[in-house]
Design a protein around this motif. Structure first.
Motif, PDB file in Angstrom:
ATOM      1  N   VAL A  80      38.570  34.149  35.101  1.00 27.17           N
ATOM      2  CA  VAL A  80      38.601  35.446  35.399  1.00 27.17           C
ATOM      3  C   VAL A  80      39.724  35.839  34.726  1.00 27.17           C
ATOM      4  O   VAL A  80      39.550  37.064  33.947  1.00 27.17           O
ATOM      5  CB  VAL A  80      38.137  35.789  36.671  1.00 27.17           C
ATOM      6  N   ASP A  81      40.756  35.432  34.627  1.00 31.31           N
ATOM      7  CA  ASP A  81      42.023  35.834  34.006  1.00 31.31           C
ATOM      8  C   ASP A  81      41.995  35.899  32.311  1.00 31.31           C
ATOM      9  O   ASP A  81      42.226  36.879  31.740  1.00 31.31           O
ATOM     10  CB  ASP A  81      43.383  35.216  34.375  1.00 31.31           C
ATOM     11  N   SER A  82      41.225  34.908  31.970  1.00 33.23           N
ATOM     12  CA  SER A  82      41.008  34.924  30.462  1.00 33.23           C
ATOM     13  C   SER A  82      39.928  36.153  30.313  1.00 33.23           C
ATOM     14  O   SER A  82      39.907  36.637  29.228  1.00 33.23           O
ATOM     15  CB  SER A  82      40.199  33.490  30.384  1.00 33.23           C
ATOM     16  N   GLY A  83      38.676  36.175  31.003  1.00 30.39           N
ATOM     17  CA  GLY A  83      38.043  37.210  30.882  1.00 30.39           C
ATOM     18  C   GLY A  83      38.681  38.772  30.909  1.00 30.39           C
ATOM     19  O   GLY A  83      38.226  39.532  29.955  1.00 30.39           O
ATOM     20  N   ARG A  84      39.640  38.854  31.818  1.00 27.80           N
ATOM     21  CA  ARG A  84      40.244  39.991  31.956  1.00 27.80           C
ATOM     22  C   ARG A  84      41.251  40.155  30.632  1.00 27.80           C
ATOM     23  O   ARG A  84      41.204  41.316  30.187  1.00 27.80           O
ATOM     24  CB  ARG A  84      41.232  39.803  33.284  1.00 27.80           C
ATOM     25  N   ILE A  91      33.912  35.760  33.120  1.00 24.78           N
ATOM     26  CA  ILE A  91      34.285  36.434  34.226  1.00 24.78           C
ATOM     27  C   ILE A  91      33.094  35.687  35.484  1.00 24.78           C
ATOM     28  O   ILE A  91      33.300  35.676  36.429  1.00 24.78           O
ATOM     29  CB  ILE A  91      34.415  37.870  34.364  1.00 24.78           C
ATOM     30  N   THR A  92      31.927  35.747  34.782  1.00 26.41           N
ATOM     31  CA  THR A  92      30.876  35.214  35.636  1.00 26.41           C
ATOM     32  C   THR A  92      30.983  33.956  36.140  1.00 26.41           C
ATOM     33  O   THR A  92      30.708  33.523  37.369  1.00 26.41           O
ATOM     34  CB  THR A  92      29.497  35.478  34.835  1.00 26.41           C
ATOM     35  N   GLN A  93      31.605  32.979  35.219  1.00 23.10           N
ATOM     36  CA  GLN A  93      31.848  31.702  35.630  1.00 23.10           C
ATOM     37  C   GLN A  93      33.146  31.651  36.603  1.00 23.10           C
ATOM     38  O   GLN A  93      32.765  30.917  37.465  1.00 23.10           O
ATOM     39  CB  GLN A  93      32.385  30.888  34.283  1.00 23.10           C
ATOM     40  N   GLY A  94      33.987  32.293  36.739  1.00 25.57           N
ATOM     41  CA  GLY A  94      35.208  32.576  37.770  1.00 25.57           C
ATOM     42  C   GLY A  94      34.616  32.895  38.980  1.00 25.57           C
ATOM     43  O   GLY A  94      34.834  32.453  39.801  1.00 25.57           O
ATOM     44  N   PHE A 124      37.467  40.577  41.227  1.00 22.54           N
ATOM     45  CA  PHE A 124      36.630  39.903  40.283  1.00 22.54           C
ATOM     46  C   PHE A 124      35.389  40.582  39.637  1.00 22.54           C
ATOM     47  O   PHE A 124      34.963  40.714  38.343  1.00 22.54           O
ATOM     48  CB  PHE A 124      36.347  38.404  40.420  1.00 22.54           C
ATOM     49  N   LEU A 125      34.563  41.041  40.567  1.00 28.96           N
ATOM     50  CA  LEU A 125      33.312  41.582  40.577  1.00 28.96           C
ATOM     51  C   LEU A 125      33.586  42.965  39.641  1.00 28.96           C
ATOM     52  O   LEU A 125      32.808  43.584  38.907  1.00 28.96           O
ATOM     53  CB  LEU A 125      32.688  41.984  41.897  1.00 28.96           C
ATOM     54  N   THR A 126      34.829  43.583  40.262  1.00 31.03           N
ATOM     55  CA  THR A 126      35.276  44.708  39.507  1.00 31.03           C
ATOM     56  C   THR A 126      35.547  44.688  38.075  1.00 31.03           C
ATOM     57  O   THR A 126      34.972  45.184  36.907  1.00 31.03           O
ATOM     58  CB  THR A 126      36.486  45.395  40.071  1.00 31.03           C
ATOM     59  N   TYR A 127      36.370  43.460  37.589  1.00 26.31           N
ATOM     60  CA  TYR A 127      36.365  43.087  36.236  1.00 26.31           C
ATOM     61  C   TYR A 127      34.849  42.919  35.340  1.00 26.31           C
ATOM     62  O   TYR A 127      34.805  43.210  34.465  1.00 26.31           O
ATOM     63  CB  TYR A 127      37.172  41.984  36.144  1.00 26.31           C
TER      64      TYR A 127
END
Length: 112
Positions: free
Chosen positions: A8-12, A27-30, A45-48
């Motif tokens: 998720v941090d990578s996606g962010r 993010i979905t994976q996280g 995470f859902l917000t991201y």
């Protein structure tokens, strides 16, 4: 740092860089890797994920996820996440006619 956090941090970071293509997958994976005991993190995470979808033009799916994050954040009292969702809600204003958006915005207004 767990694999969920890393994904998720990578996606962010990709969102911040404007690279929306691979963002959603990260993010979905996280979110999928996150244990249920971490609901506060799940709400963030859902917000991201909702933000990523919003930037990609997936407005209805984005609003649904943002609404899910909002309900979860309210249930557990995650004030930081509630602020994030409130900030994100401004991005939906031009899309009020898209299915689910007006309902999401009214839930955000009621939560404020």
């Amino acid at each position: 740092m767990s694999p969920a956090d890393l994904a998720v941090d990578s996606g962010r970071c990709l969102i911040d860089l404007g690279e929306t293509g691979p963002t959603l997958h990260q993010i979905t994976q996280g979110v999928a890797l996150l244990p249920t005991a971490r609901d506060k993190t799940r709400a963030v995470f859902l917000t991201y994920e909702a933000e990523s979808l919003l930037r990609q033009g997936e407005i209805d799916h984005s609003a649904a996820l943002a609404g899910e994050a909002l309900v979860l954040a309210q249930r557990i009292g995650a004030s930081r996440c509630l602020r994030q969702i409130s900030d994100l809600a401004r991005g939906y204003e031009p899309h009020r006619k898209v299915q689910g958006v007006e309902q999401f915005l009214s839930i955000v207004r009621a939560a404020a």
